[in-house]
Design a protein around this motif. Sequence first.
Motif, short mmCIF file in Angstrom:
data_model
loop_
_atom_site.label_atom_id
_atom_site.label_comp_id
_atom_site.label_asym_id
_atom_site.label_seq_id
_atom_site.Cartn_x
_atom_site.Cartn_y
_atom_site.Cartn_z
N THR A 266 0.83 -1.21 0.00
CA THR A 266 0.00 0.00 0.00
C THR A 266 0.86 1.26 0.00
O THR A 266 0.51 2.25 -0.65
CB THR A 266 -0.96 0.03 1.20
OG1 THR A 266 -0.22 -0.08 2.41
CG2 THR A 266 -1.98 -1.08 1.11
N LEU B 112 0.61 4.01 -2.90
CA LEU B 112 0.34 5.41 -2.59
C LEU B 112 1.47 6.30 -3.09
O LEU B 112 1.23 7.37 -3.67
CB LEU B 112 0.15 5.60 -1.09
CG LEU B 112 -0.25 6.99 -0.63
CD1 LEU B 112 -1.62 7.35 -1.20
CD2 LEU B 112 -0.26 7.08 0.86
N HIS C 196 -3.48 11.96 -0.61
CA HIS C 196 -3.75 11.04 0.49
C HIS C 196 -4.73 9.97 0.01
O HIS C 196 -5.22 10.01 -1.11
CB HIS C 196 -4.30 11.79 1.70
CG HIS C 196 -5.32 12.82 1.35
ND1 HIS C 196 -6.57 12.52 0.86
CD2 HIS C 196 -5.26 14.17 1.42
CE1 HIS C 196 -7.25 13.62 0.65
NE2 HIS C 196 -6.47 14.63 0.96
N TYR C 197 -4.98 8.99 0.88
CA TYR C 197 -5.85 7.88 0.50
C TYR C 197 -7.25 8.31 0.05
O TYR C 197 -7.75 7.79 -0.93
CB TYR C 197 -5.94 6.84 1.62
CG TYR C 197 -4.82 5.85 1.59
CD1 TYR C 197 -4.62 5.03 0.49
CD2 TYR C 197 -3.93 5.74 2.64
CE1 TYR C 197 -3.58 4.12 0.45
CE2 TYR C 197 -2.89 4.83 2.61
CZ TYR C 197 -2.73 4.03 1.51
OH TYR C 197 -1.70 3.14 1.46
N TYR D 94 -8.80 7.07 -3.48
CA TYR D 94 -10.06 6.33 -3.59
C TYR D 94 -11.08 7.10 -4.42
O TYR D 94 -11.85 6.51 -5.17
CB TYR D 94 -10.63 6.04 -2.19
CG TYR D 94 -10.03 4.83 -1.53
CD1 TYR D 94 -10.80 3.74 -1.21
CD2 TYR D 94 -8.67 4.78 -1.23
CE1 TYR D 94 -10.25 2.62 -0.60
CE2 TYR D 94 -8.11 3.68 -0.62
CZ TYR D 94 -8.90 2.60 -0.32
OH TYR D 94 -8.35 1.51 0.28
N ALA E 189 -12.84 5.61 2.55
CA ALA E 189 -11.47 5.83 3.04
C ALA E 189 -11.47 6.74 4.27
O ALA E 189 -10.75 6.48 5.23
CB ALA E 189 -10.61 6.43 1.94
#
Length: 189
Positions: A55, A59, A72-73, A77, A89
Motif C-alpha cells: 500500500t 500510494l 492522500h488515500y 479512492y 477511506a
Amino acid sequence: MNEKPAFLTVILMAFFITGNLVGAGILGLPIQAGFAGFIPSILGILLIGAALFFTAVTLGNEAIMTRNPKFHYPSLYQAYLGSTGKWIAVISNLIIFYGFLMVYLSGATIIIKDLIAIPVPGVVVTLTFFVIITGLTIMNPRLLKNYTALFVILLWLSFAVLVIMAEKHIDPNAFVTWTGNSCLVPFRS
C-alpha cells in the motif's frame, strides 16, 4: 525565511514515523500476536508487513504520478471509486485513528496507574492524561514536532531496557515446541 532545511524536515519526519513504529509496531503488535504462538505470529506479521509495503508503494506511485502535494488515500479512492470510495477511506481512517487513540490511552492509563501506585479510578487517570496531552497539543502544536526526536530517543532507550529485562525469560526451545495447531509462546515463567 523561517523554513527549515529539507534534510531537517526529512529527519524530523523519520523520527516521527520511527516513534509510531516503535510504539505500535515493534512493541504492541508482536506482544498481541505472540499469544497465537511464535510461528503463526511471525507469519501474520510478515503478511501484514507485505500488505503495508504494497500500500505504501501504491500510494507513493500515485502521489508521484499526480504530483499533488496534498495527496492522500481519500483522494486516491475518489479518483478510482468516486465520492463513495472517498468516504469509505475517510470512515476507515477515522476507525483506525480511534483504535490507535484507545490503545494509547488505555496503555498510558495502565502505566500511569502502576507508576503512581495510589488507588485512583482508571477513568480519572485516562481523562486527566487525555486533557493534559490534548491541551498541550492544542495550545502549542509545534511542541510535538520540536520534541519528536527526544521522544524517539526515549522510546529506543525504553525498548533497549525492555529487551534486556526480557532476555532472561526467553526459552529458545519453546520456539519450535508445538502443541496442537499452534506454537507455544517462547517465554519461561
